[in-house]
Design a protein around this motif. Structure first.
Motif, PDB file in Angstrom:
ATOM      1  N   PHE A  10       0.815  -1.203   0.000  1.00 11.43           N
ATOM      2  CA  PHE A  10       0.000   0.000   0.000  1.00 11.43           C
ATOM      3  C   PHE A  10       0.850   1.256   0.000  1.00 11.43           C
ATOM      4  O   PHE A  10       0.591   2.204  -0.723  1.00 11.43           O
ATOM      5  CB  PHE A  10      -0.937   0.017   1.211  1.00 11.43           C
ATOM      6  CG  PHE A  10      -1.785   1.250   1.218  1.00 11.43           C
ATOM      7  CD1 PHE A  10      -2.924   1.312   0.438  1.00 11.43           C
ATOM      8  CD2 PHE A  10      -1.429   2.349   1.978  1.00 11.43           C
ATOM      9  CE1 PHE A  10      -3.686   2.452   0.417  1.00 11.43           C
ATOM     10  CE2 PHE A  10      -2.191   3.483   1.968  1.00 11.43           C
ATOM     11  CZ  PHE A  10      -3.334   3.533   1.186  1.00 11.43           C
ATOM     12  N   CYS A  14       1.115   4.384  -2.707  1.00 13.15           N
ATOM     13  CA  CYS A  14       0.855   5.763  -2.315  1.00 13.15           C
ATOM     14  C   CYS A  14       2.006   6.691  -2.635  1.00 13.15           C
ATOM     15  O   CYS A  14       1.822   7.831  -2.999  1.00 13.15           O
ATOM     16  CB  CYS A  14       0.552   5.846  -0.814  1.00 13.15           C
ATOM     17  SG  CYS A  14      -1.049   5.174  -0.384  1.00 13.15           S
ATOM     18  N   SER A 191      -4.521   5.023   6.502  1.00 14.13           N
ATOM     19  CA  SER A 191      -4.950   4.792   5.131  1.00 14.13           C
ATOM     20  C   SER A 191      -6.467   4.815   5.101  1.00 14.13           C
ATOM     21  O   SER A 191      -7.109   4.070   5.846  1.00 14.13           O
ATOM     22  CB  SER A 191      -4.423   3.449   4.641  1.00 14.13           C
ATOM     23  OG  SER A 191      -5.037   3.072   3.434  1.00 14.13           O
ATOM     24  N   GLU A 192      -7.005   5.698   4.282  1.00 15.63           N
ATOM     25  CA  GLU A 192      -8.458   5.843   4.197  1.00 15.63           C
ATOM     26  C   GLU A 192      -9.070   6.124   5.557  1.00 15.63           C
ATOM     27  O   GLU A 192     -10.144   5.635   5.895  1.00 15.63           O
ATOM     28  CB  GLU A 192      -9.083   4.606   3.533  1.00 15.63           C
ATOM     29  CG  GLU A 192      -8.580   4.382   2.119  1.00 15.63           C
ATOM     30  CD  GLU A 192      -9.269   3.247   1.384  1.00 15.63           C
ATOM     31  OE1 GLU A 192     -10.156   2.589   1.983  1.00 15.63           O
ATOM     32  OE2 GLU A 192      -8.921   3.017   0.211  1.00 15.63           O
ATOM     33  N   SER A 225      -7.726  -0.441   1.926  1.00 17.58           N
ATOM     34  CA  SER A 225      -7.508  -0.022   0.548  1.00 17.58           C
ATOM     35  C   SER A 225      -8.785  -0.298  -0.227  1.00 17.58           C
ATOM     36  O   SER A 225      -9.306  -1.423  -0.175  1.00 17.58           O
ATOM     37  CB  SER A 225      -6.331  -0.773  -0.070  1.00 17.58           C
ATOM     38  OG  SER A 225      -6.131  -0.399  -1.412  1.00 17.58           O
ATOM     39  N   SER A 259      -6.459  -3.461  -5.069  1.00 13.88           N
ATOM     40  CA  SER A 259      -5.886  -2.436  -5.927  1.00 13.88           C
ATOM     41  C   SER A 259      -6.517  -2.570  -7.302  1.00 13.88           C
ATOM     42  O   SER A 259      -6.515  -3.664  -7.877  1.00 13.88           O
ATOM     43  CB  SER A 259      -4.369  -2.604  -6.024  1.00 13.88           C
ATOM     44  OG  SER A 259      -3.801  -1.663  -6.916  1.00 13.88           O
TER      45      SER A 259
END
Length: 355
Positions: A10, A14, A191-192, A225, A259
């Motif tokens: 991840f 990014c 993340s998020e 993700s 992804s």
């Protein structure tokens, strides 16, 4: 492929893929320490400054033991002159000379002189640097804005950075203030809007206030993700949503993150890909895989790596000893003798493997 790899993947997506250098989810600094030890004596060749404006993207290459940068056509833009060089991030690239780390701009000019024992790429306008035995952060002028005081650190992500204080992990803001107390044995970047945290031998997720939103009950997990995170329940892996609800049942032996709408999953001793409904859309026939990036994923058959599209069709036949994901139209490939090159999406070399 485990939780550590999931988190690493991840981060690479990014912050762009950094050649064949991988990232540890606890901190990017461990591998920088390793590469630091591998640094050679600095080149005595004077720095060559490009005369034309820099292209939109530059790629690190190695030639005759020194590292520089090419454009996407394979043309050398910054002559190989550094002991080590990482990909550009936020307009600056991390380079090593005489076992010290500094930063250059896309014209090849040194903007922060090599002076740090270890360092990280810029993320959210800050970079982690090590002075003595402690880590702090600098801004893009090289000014220390968070004094070195931490045992280990991570890059900033979504406004917070994980730092290790004593033997526990917490989070600081860009002012260096501890906003989430160091209560965790392991952590991931945010993340998020969520970060994975470990207490004892169980994992969950917290939000930026430190509030637990996914209970600390899982045996392992990944970052979020595309709205989902993989979690380990017993000896199988599943996928949960942001509330902690199991969306895809624990039927996989290993997993990665989602992804481009697909996640790699291991069934038995082979890897394939599942969609968000839990349907395996690419059969598990590969020995190893990576996530999809720019429509293609690296896959390993036997001892060679190639690339497939989202239908599972092999579009670049397995022929490489190592291969990384596509970013900005090029993918890094390497041979067992340490030579590294770049290919385009047709499989054609734009930079022949060198070392």
């Amino acid at each position: 492929m485990n939780n550590k790899i999931n988190q690493a993947i991840f981060l690479l997506l990014c912050f762009t893929f950094l050649g064949l250098i991988s990232c540890n989810p606890k901190t990017q600094t461990d591998e920088l320490a390793t590469t630091d030890k591998q640094a050679q004596a600095a080149s005595s060749t004077p720095q060559t400054k490009p005369t034309q404006p820099p292209p939109s993207q530059l790629f690190p290459i190695t030639k005759n033991g020194k590292e520089g940068f090419i454009d996407r056509t394979g043309k050398v833009f910054i002559q190989p002159q550094y002991d080590l060089a990482l990909a550009f991030s936020e307009g600056l690239a991390l380079v090593n000379t005489n076992s010290k780390w500094g930063y250059i701009n896309p014209m090849g000019k040194i903007v922060i002189k090599p002076q740090f024992e270890e360092a990280s790429i810029f993320s959210e306008e800050l970079a982690a640097v090590k002075t003595g035995s402690k880590w702090g952060y600098i801004n893009e002028t090289g000014k220390i804005v968070i004094k070195p005081q931490f045992l280990e650190v991570e890059d900033f992500s979504e406004g917070l950075a994980a730092v290790k204080i004593g033997n526990k992990w917490g989070y600081i803001n860009p002012k260096g203030e501890v906003v989430i107390k160091p209560n965790y044995d392991e952590v991931s970047p945010f993340s998020e809007g969520l970060a994975a945290v470990k207490i004892g031998n169980k994992w969950g997720h917290i939000e930026p206030t430190g509030k637990v939103v996914v209970k600390v009950i899982f045996d392992d997990n990944s970052v979020f993700s595309e709205g989902l995170a993989s979690v380990k329940i017993g000896n199988k892996w599943a996928f949960i949503d942001r509330s902690g609800k199991v969306i895809i049942k624990p039927i996989f032996d290993e997993t990665s993150i989602f992804s481009e709408g697909l996640a790699s999953v291991k069934i038995g001793n082979k890897w394939g890909f599942t969609n968000r409904k839990g349907l395996v859309t690419i059969k598990p026939i590969f020995d190893e895989v990576n996530v999809f990036s720019e429509g293609l994923a690296t896959v390993k058959i036997g001892n060679k790596w190639g690339f497939i599209d989202k239908t599972g069709k092999i579009v670049i036949k397995p022929q490489f000893d190592e291969a990384d994901a596509f970013t900005d139209g090029l993918a890094t490939v390497a041979s067992n003798d340490g030579k590294v090159g770049y290919i385009d999406k047709t499989g054609k070399f734009v930079w022949q493997p060198t070392n």
